[in-house]
Structures are given as structure tokens and as C-alpha cells.
Enzyme design. Structure first.
Site, mmCIF file in Angstrom:
data_model
loop_
_atom_site.group_PDB
_atom_site.id
_atom_site.type_symbol
_atom_site.label_atom_id
_atom_site.label_comp_id
_atom_site.label_asym_id
_atom_site.label_seq_id
_atom_site.Cartn_x
_atom_site.Cartn_y
_atom_site.Cartn_z
ATOM 1 C CD GLU A 98 14.026 34.639 -23.468
ATOM 2 O OE1 GLU A 98 13.606 35.411 -22.609
ATOM 3 O OE2 GLU A 98 14.564 33.563 -23.178
ATOM 4 C CD GLU A 129 8.146 32.540 -19.630
ATOM 5 O OE1 GLU A 129 7.700 33.701 -19.626
ATOM 6 O OE2 GLU A 129 9.344 32.261 -19.791
HETATM 7 C C1 RAM Z 1 13.373 31.296 -21.102
HETATM 8 C C2 RAM Z 1 12.788 31.057 -22.434
HETATM 9 C C3 RAM Z 1 12.526 29.624 -22.774
HETATM 10 C C4 RAM Z 1 13.223 28.647 -21.906
HETATM 11 C C5 RAM Z 1 14.495 29.178 -21.333
HETATM 12 C C6 RAM Z 1 15.208 28.223 -20.433
HETATM 13 O O1 RAM Z 1 13.978 32.554 -21.052
HETATM 14 O O2 RAM Z 1 11.641 31.821 -22.593
HETATM 15 O O3 RAM Z 1 11.166 29.315 -22.817
HETATM 16 O O4 RAM Z 1 13.494 27.514 -22.669
HETATM 17 O O5 RAM Z 1 14.341 30.389 -20.687
#
Ligand code: RAM
Length: 951
Positions: free
Chosen positions: A511, A804
Site C-alpha cells: 500500500e 491501524e
Molecule cells: C486503507 C489505508 C488507509 C485508509 C484507506 C481508506 O487501505 O491503509 O489508511 O485511508 O484504506
């Protein structure tokens, strides 16, 4: 009782006022000295802007010091400057207190000019202080005509053979040159489409990594400038460069994961180099050596080099001394010259380059099954490792990288998804041992699993090398509570790992994109830890370059679509407004507003059109976006706050910032216009999303079964923590409703077992909105909680970075979401940093750039006995420290020279307030203002103040 206090206060007010009016008792000082001179936010940089902006900070003994005027001199040599002959610019004395954002206004600056400058300031008594030390900036190459270098390459595409990852080797380039005299000055201007490393006479040039940086290469590419005067010698010299795919031609994001038709080569297929060495001899003669077809090229030991997937190096193919003179390149071929794109700009890099932050020694090495060894570097971070190994020719070492371990102690790499993140080193069998560090890849990791050692390695076989964009550190935060200190350190590490050329979401998986939602939610927090002015000067160009044809800002920048359906999203797109606004507020930067004003206006028009002139987004307004409604309160817990409701608030918030920014650049009509828009949005928002009591509601039936919406199956609810937190923080409701909203918010938290339920968009305003509505105790309760979901839960489960998800890992239970999304280095939830500095320590800008600011510490009833915070603003270092001592609060504040602050002294009894152990009224640089809501407000000028008060 209350009355008596007020009476005393009145006496104080009069006393301090008369002190200010009638006492001319400040000591006369002439030692006001400008320090920390910078140009375009950087120290002695190379720039290519028309009117570079200058800044300095001031030091002075004594209190209440201000600058009443300044004089800048700029000369083309130190000698001229020292002789008082500023041939480029003499500002003469300029009246006023400005110390930053001062535009150079001298002679037209030509490419390559080195500008030496100094400044002096006049103090509050009209006395000039001493001249500063000399600083400099240098003008880069200003137009394409300054460049004679060709784009050269060596198309090795056909050699990329891997099954899943088609990774070609990295081409090497070299050129020997003959310098005919003594070198007086030499500059290497260099860039690439892809990544480059340059060498001269066997030495790596510069300390920067991942150059020339990530941009939309179709629109612009940056170049770096290196002073290589001492790297060259009269006679023969050798120039060398290695180029790799990087962001230009390598794999990007989750394209592979989601089966996007394009997975790499988003901008081009062949990485290219453009370099120009300009030499000036002592006899005045000049010479330019530039990349062209005569540069020899070959591919050798770097078999693969990809940011996401790792690097492979075969030491048996190494070109020994290839960037030194005398290397035999007879079997190297000539380079291919590639055409330029006429609309691609070539500009001086405006940001802070990626550099080594520090090296980490391994904490332990553990033998694992199959002859593997597991190294623990003690900290999750972004970077790479240095490998030391002794073995036989052809032995292969494979390094895999993971952030965390499974409960059984094995490395966890599932969460990397399609990022192969594997480095490979093939030994040449040197009996002395071999050392290797990759050049063009990085990983997000704490643990390294190494296979292929012939004998058990010692702990120094692996050294961690921490990389980050070199944003100068500006903040510190410490308390007597270990949990909070750890949380703060985790935030700092997460920012360090993700302010990596662009503000990324995460550094480990497939990512690593400049996600705009994450960026906007965290940007204010980031300002406290590091000086992000140059970093954002650069990224805001990326963000605006990525503005979509429909004028919406995208969900990440820079990047082409790595998934076909990626478009825009409320709460993400507003980064296009929130980030410039934060840069303006933090650094007093109005150029950023002017520069992107038309883009921002266009975005607001887009938002207005999207509301069909109603100024509210009713349920289902963004049903065409993927996912439906956009990302909303991403990764929240429990029922979802309707994304359209959040979108309406973001729209209002954006309009209010536009009004502020318009004012800041003198567009008063537009400011009034956006005030009007903001008012209309607020009215329409309340009319649709609140009942007559101001309680938030939504028509959840409009979302059907929620299909297509993020977590839509959980159902939608208007009366949520996220809704109230945002409404309060964004000033979306009138003051009467605001305190009601605060109460509902506090109630919702209580009803939820004293826990938060917020996601990316809800968490940032959560504690600030509680503080704004008098619920500091609830804010502290959430901050100090260790139960799921909370920041403390991460800490007690072993986090050394911000996760996250609130439950990325649970001790004894393990992981739940690895293969989906489970980053252990994601700063979005770290946005609580804004509250740590802004509320716990209480430091808040008033005028942009902290020329005036307030310090209003919020004292924890329990859990914390002291907070020590410092923040180096563009106007100097601010400090706020509070400490409980018996029934008193000690509050020490430092107010930089040339600034003034309103200090809110927390006290139940204004009579008890002392400064430096003396009753307040006896102090001179202090003006007592008001006693309200448990704070005695005082206005102070520069200096250090030690307050003490009963609380
Ligand atoms: C995830 C990313 C990010 C977020 C989006 C919507 O894949 O890691 O943190 O903003 O999605």
C-alpha cells in the site's frame, strides 16, 4: 466568596494595567539576536522559486522582548556581505515584527547564484541588535534551457522474469572525464525517472535516499543539487550512477492484490537518468559534463530492486571499482537517449529528503526451524538492514521482514499481503566476510527472519537502518505516566515511519500510499513532533497535481489509480483544504493559500454542485462512489455514523477554512462568501440531521441493508460519538447546542462502558471536543483507558507504534485481520497527539505561526501528576509544564522572544497565584485579564514564567 475574588481580580487588573502604562522598567537590551536562519523553511538550501522566503528566530535576555524592525542584507559573496556591500539586496530597516515568510525582494536571481545573507533586529526600545551569523541559499537550474543533459537509460525490461514479480535488474552507468584545471566550484544536478544513486570516484554522493522523490512524473520531477567541489580532482575522474524502477516503473500499492489491469510501470517502463556536472575552475573557465549516449551502461549485481518487493544482490556479479577511474568498461554498451516530455516540469526538490535517522542494533537473535534465525531490532520502523555475513561463494541469504510475531514466536508476514518484502544476498565467499545494504527498497518491520547462514550468526550480523524524511524534530512531551509516555513515543515512531517522502498510511504492506484521509486527520498532530513545512510544501503540490478532472481531490496522492474504481471520498478529499490550512495556521504561510486557491475554490464548487444547491448531503448522496458513501468513519467500532452526515460536516468545515484563508490573503469578498456558505451548510445540516432539541438523527432506512457501504451491515445511527465530536470540533452547531452536544457525547461514552467507538474521522476530534465542552475528565478517562478499544489497549498489548486497528493484536489471542488489513504502523489513530499538545499541555496558535498563542493546560484529576511539553514553533520554542504539588499547581511556561501569549493558570483561587514565588501583581511583564471557568487568564510577553496556584 465569589464576589471577594472578583474584587481582588479587579484590583489586580487595575494594578497590572497601570504597571504597563506608567512603569518604564524593562531593562534596555541590545542583545536581540537572530538565529536559525532559513530559506524556504530549510537551512542553506538550493531553491528555484522566484522570491525565496526567509525566516529567523530571535534570542534575547530579559522579558517582554519584541522586534520592532529588521534589516536583511544579501550578497553574492561572504566578502561583499562582510564588507557591508550587499550587491543583491539591502532591505534597509523595515519596521515591524515579522521574522518569517519574508520574501526576498532584491535583484533578479539568476540560476546558480549563491546568495549569502544576514539579518539584524531592532528591539522594543528601538535598539539594533548584532548581525546574525551568515546563512545562504543557492539558486538551482531555473528553466529547461539550463539543462543540457539527456535522459539516458538501458532498457532491461526483458530480463524481468519472475512468476509473480517481473523485476528487471538495475542498470549501472559510468563516464570518465578529464578535468583540465583546479576546481573552484562544482555542482552535480541530478534526477531520474525511477530512483538513483550517484557516485564520484568511488564515493556515494549525498546522504539522501529514494531520490529524486515521488511525484506525478507526467507533470513534474524534482532534481537534487550536490556540492561536489571536493570530490573532484584535476585530471581523470569517474562518474557513476545506478538507477532503479522506484515509484516510476515499479509495483505500486495494492494494484496486484486487487487484480488491477496495471500493476507496475504506472508512469513508464524504463527508469532513466539525467545528470549534469558543472565545474568552475580557479581560472574562471567553466565546463559541463552531462548525461548523453556516450555514458557506458551495464547491468550487474543488483538483480532486482523494487520498493514493495525487495532487492536481490549477487555479489559475484559486482563491478569492483566501477565508479573509479581505470575500470575496464570495454564490454559495457552505450546508453540510449530517451525523449523528454515537454510538459514535464523539472524543479528543485522542495522538501526534506529521506535520510538515515539512526541505526538500531539487534536486541536478540533466536535460532528457528529450518536453519532460520530471527533478529529482533526492538522497534517497529521503516528502513532497511545492513547484513554482515561470512560464507561460501554462492551461499544465498534470504531476509524476510515482519512487524510482529505470532504468539508462537514465528514472524508474521501475512499482513504484507502482496508486498514480497524480501531481500536476497548471494555471497562471493570473501574470507574476510561481506557487508551489504540494499539501495532501492525499504520495509516496515521490527523482526528479520534470515535464512542461509552457514554457521550461527552473531547478533551484529543484522543492523537496522531507520529511514525517514528528514523533517526536523520540534516537539517533546513527557509525563509521569509510563503508559502515556509510551503512547507518545509510539506516535513519534509512527510519524517517523510514515512521513517517508509522502505522508503514507503504512510502511510495510502493498500500500504505502499518500492516503489523503489519514493525512488530513493527522496533519495537526504531526506539526507538534516535527517541522513539516517543507515536507508539506512538497506534498501539497502532489495533492494538487492529483486533483481530478471533476475537481474533487483524490483519496491518495501522488499516484495514478492503483484500483480502477478509486476516485474520491468525503473526509479524504478535504485534505486539499485542511492540509494547506494547517500549514498556513502553523507557519503563517499564505503563499500556500495563494498557490492553490483556484484549486481549492474549484473543489468547493464541486462540493456545492454535489449538494444540488441544498448545502446538505442527505442519506445516499455519494452512492456512486466506491465504496458507497466513501470511507466514512473508517475502522470505527459499532454502528456507523452516516457518511453523508460526515460529508456535510466536512463540507461546512472546508467552507469555514476557506473563509479564514480568503481573509488571510486579503480576499474579503470571498471570505464573506464562504462565511455565508458555512452558515447555509450549518442551517441545512441541523434542519436535516438534528431534531428540534439538537439531537442528531438519520434516516437509516435510506441505506437499505447497507450493502456497498463500509461496514454497512452494522447499520447507521446519527446519535454517535463521531457525529457529536465532529460537529463540536468543526463548529457546526450554535453555542447553545454545542454544550448539549458535549453532554450527549459524554453520555454516549458513558453508555458505552466509558469507551470510545470512533474510527479515523471520529478519533481526531474526540478528545478536543470533550475539552471544548467542559468534559476534560472524560477526555482523560479515554486517554488513560487500557481496555479495548483505546490507545492504552495497544500499549498494554505490546505496541511500540500506532496500529491501524484498535485490536490489531491481542495478547494470548493473536490476530484477526492480517490478510485483510492489519498494519502495525498507521498514524491515523495517533491524531490524539493534537490533544496531548493542544490540551494536556494546552499549546494553541492564535495568530497564524504562533505569533500570538495561548497556553491553557488541562489538569488531570488522576493518572497524571505532571506534563512537560515543548514545541519549537516558527517563532521560537514554546514550553508548557505543569505539575501537581500538594494543593498547588506549578505551571512553568516559556514564551519566545517576539511573541505574546495568553496563559490560563488553572486555579480555584486567583488570590493564590504566584509568579516566581511573588504575588502576581508585583510582576511586570504580566497583565491579568480575567478569571473564568477555573482559570486565571494572564497576558505575557517573552520570557520564562513560573506560576504557582492553588487548584
Ligand atoms: C486503507 C489505508 C488507509 C485508509 C484507506 C481508506 O487501505 O491503509 O489508511 O485511508 O484504506
Amino acid at each position: 466568596m465569589k464576589f471577594a475574588r472578583l474584587n481582588t481580580l479587579t484590583v489586580w487588573l487595575i494594578a497590572s494595567f497601570s504597571t504597563v502604562l506608567f512603569t518604564k522598567s524593562y531593562a534596555i537590551t541590545t542583545n536581540l539576536t537572530p538565529v536559525h536562519l532559513r530559506t524556504e523553511y530549510r537551512t542553506n538550501p538550493v531553491v528555484d522559486v522566484d522570491a525565496p522566503r526567509l525566516s529567523w528566530e530571535l534570542t534575547s535576555a530579559g522579558k517582554g522582548q519584541v522586534q520592532t524592525g529588521y534589516q536583511i542584507m544579501v550578497a553574492s559573496s561572504v566578502a561583499l556581505l562582510n564588507a557591508g556591500k550587499p550587491d543583491l539586496w539591502n532591505s534597509a530597516k523595515v519596521t515591524g515584527n515579522a521574522t518569517n515568510q519574508i520574501e526576498y525582494a532584491g535583484k533578479l536571481l539568476l540560476a546558480r547564484t549563491v546568495c549569502y545573507w544576514k539579518v539584524r533586529s531592532w528591539d522594543k526600545n528601538g535598539q539594533p541588535g548584532p548581525w546574525s551569523a551568515v546563512a545562504s541559499w543557492e539558486m538551482g537550474l531555473l528553466t529547461k534551457t539550463d539543462w543540457t543533459a539527456d535522459w539516458i537509460g538501458n532498457d532491461l525490461t526483458a530480463l524481468g522474469k519472475g512468476k509473480t514479480y517481473h523485476l528487471p535488474p538495475a542498470p549501472f552507468f559510468r563516464k570518465e572525464i578529464q578535468l583540465t584545471g583546479l576546481v573552484k566550484k562544482a555542482r552535480l544536478y541530478v534526477t531520474s525517472l525511477g530512483l538513483y544513486e550517484c557516485q564520484i570516484n568511488g564515493k556515494r554522493i549525498g546522504n539522501d535516499y529514494f531520490t529524486p522523490g515521488w511525484t506525478d512524473y507526467n507533470k513534474r520531477v524534482y532534481y537534487q543539487t550536490y556540492d561536489v567541489t571536493t570530490d573532484l580532482k584535476t585530471g581523470k575522474n569517474a562518474l557513476g550512477a545506478i538507477v532503479a524502477d522506484g515509484w516510476y516503473a515499479g509495483y505500486l500499492g495494492y494494484a496486484l492484490l486487487v487484480g488491477n489491469p496495471v500493476v507496475k510501470n504506472f508512469y513508464g517502463n524504463v527508469p532513466l537518468l539525467k545528470a549534469q556536472l558543472e565545474v568552475e575552475y580557479t581560472n574562471g573557465k567553466k565546463e559541463t559534463i552531462a548525461t548523453d549516449q556516450s555514458w557506458k551502461t551495464n547491468h550487474g549485481p543488483i538483480l532486482e530492486a523494487d520498493i514493495l518487493n525487495g532487492e536481490t544482490y549477487d555479489a559475484n556479479l559486482a563491478f569492483t571499482n566501477w565508479s573509479k577511474t581505470g575500470f575496464n568498461d570495454a564490454n559495457w554498451k552505450s546508453s540510449t537517449v530517451f525523449p523528454d516530455k515537454s510538459d514535464r516540469q523539472l524543479e528543485a526538490y522542495p522538501g526534506d529528503p529521506v535520510r538515515v535517522f539512526e541505526e538500531l542494533k539487534a536486541k536478540s537473535v533466536t535460532p528457528k526451524a529450518g536453519g532460520h534465525y530471527l533478529f529482533d531490532l526492538g522497534q517497529n520502523f521503516a528502513g532497511m538492514v545492513r547484513l554482515r555475513v561470512k560464507g561460501n561463494k554462492g551461499d544465498t541469504i534470504r531476509l524476510r521482514f515482519g512487524e510482529v510475531l505470532f504468539p508462537n514466536g514465528d514472524i508474521m508476514t501475512e499482513n504484507l499481503r502482496k508486498a514480497r518484502a524480501m531481500d536476497t544476498y548471494i555471497l562471493n565467499g570473501d574470507p574476510q566476510g561481506e557487508t551489504w545494504t540494499p539501495k532501492f527498497t525499504y520495509h516496515g518491520f521490527q523482526y528479520v527472519d534470515v535464512a542461509g547462514f552457514r554457521t550461527a550468526p552473531t547478533i551484529d550480523a543484522i543492523t537496522g537502518i531507520v529511514l525517514t524524511s528528514a523533517t526536523p524534530e520540534t516537539g517533546s512531551f513527557e509525563t509521569d505516566n509510563k503508559l502515556i509516555n509510551k503512547l507518545y513515543q509510539n506516535i513519534v515512531w509512527t510519524q517517523r515511519s510514515n512521513y517517508f517522502e509522502v505522508p503514507t498510511d503504512c510502511p510495510q504492506r502493498d500500500e504505502r500510499l499518500g492516503w489523503t484521509g489519514d493525512a488530513q486527520a493527522y496533519v495537526q498532530s504531526a506539526t507538534f513532533n516535527n517541522d513539516i513545512s517543507a515536507f508539506f510544501t512538497k506534498w501539497l503540490v502532489d495533492l494538487n497535481d492529483a486533483q481530478r478532472p471533476d475537481n474533487a481531490y483524490p483519496i491518495y496522492a501522488p499516484a495514478p489509480n492503483v484500483r480502477k474504481t478509486d476516485t474520491y471520498s468525503p473526509g479524504w478529499s478535504e485534505a486539499g483544504i485542511i492540509c494547506p490550512y494547517t500549514i498556513y495556521k502553523t507557519y503563517g504561510d499564505t503563499r500556500v493559500i495563494r498557490k492553490f486557491w483556484p484549486n481549492m475554490v474549484a473543489y468547493l464548487k464541486f462540493m456545492e454542485a454535489k449538494s444540488n444547491g441544498t448545502y446538505v448531503y442527505k442519506e445516499g448522496s455519494f452512492a456512486e462512489v466506491s465504496p458507497k458513501g466513501g470511507f466514512g468513519d473508517w475502522l470505527s467500532v459499532g454502528k456507523k455514523t452516516p457518511p453523508d452526515m460526515l460529508a456535510t460536516m466536512y463540507y461546512g468545515y472546508a467552507a469555514s477554512m476557506m473563509a479564514d484563508m480568503a481573509r488571510a490573503i486579503g480576499k474579503s469578498e470571498e471570505s464573506a462568501y464562504y462565511e455565508g456558505v458555512f452558515t447555509k451548510i450549518k442551517q441545512a445540516f441541523l434542519a436535516h440531521y438534528a431534531d428540534s432539541e439538537g439531537r442528531f438523527k438519520t434516516n437509516s432506512a435510506a441505506y437499505g441493508n447497507g450493502e456497498g457501504y463500509v461496514d454497512g451491515e452494522m447499520g447507521f445511527e446519527g446519535h454517535t460519538q463521531t457525529a457529536y465530536a465532529n460537529a463540536i470540533y468543526m463548529n457546526m452547531i450554535g453555542s447553545d447546542l454545542t454544550s448539549k452536544a458535549g453532554n450527549w457525547l459524554a453520555e454516549l461514552i458513558k453508555a458505552n462502558g466509558n469507551k470510545l467507538s470512533t474510527g479515523f474521522l471520529g478519533v481526531k476530534p474526540l478528545l478536543p471536543s470533550l475539552s471544548m465542552t467542559g468534559h476534560t475528565d472524560v477526555a482523560y478517562q479515554l486517554l488513560l483507558s487500557t481496555e479495548y478499544p483505546s490507545w492504552g489497549f495497544e500499549v498494554v498489548n505490546g505496541a511500540n507504534t500506532i496500529w491501524e486497528r484498535w485490536n490489531s493484536y491481542i495478547k494470548g489471542k493473536g490476530f484477526e485481520n492480517n490478510a485483510g488489513m492489519n498494519s502495525f504502523n498507521h498514524y491515523a489513530f495517533g491524531s490524539v497527539n493534537e490533544w496531548l499538545f493542544g490540551n494536556a499541555a494546552g499549546i494553541k496558535a492564535n495568530e497564524a505561526g504562533y505569533r500570538t498563542f495561548s497556553i491553557k493546560p488541562e489538569i488531570a484529576r488522576q493518572g497524571l501528576n505532571f506534563v512537560n511539553a515543548t514545541y519549537q514553533s516558527i517563532n521560537g520554542t514554546i514550553a508548557s509544564s505543569w505539575k501537581k504539588e500538594g494543593n498547588r499547581i506549578q505551571l512553568r511556561v516559556v514564551i519566545p522572544v517576539n511573541t505574546t501569549a495568553t496563559v490560563f493558570i488553572p486555579t480555584t483561587n486567583p488570590d493564590s497565584v504566584l509568579e516566581s514565588s511573588k504575588p502576581l501583581k508585583a510582576s511586570q511583564a504580566i497583565r491579568v485579564n480575567d478569571f473564568k471557568d477555573g482559570y486565571l487568564q494572564v497576558n505575557v510577553g517573552s520570557g520564562t514564567y513560573q506560576f504557582s496556584a492553588v487548584n
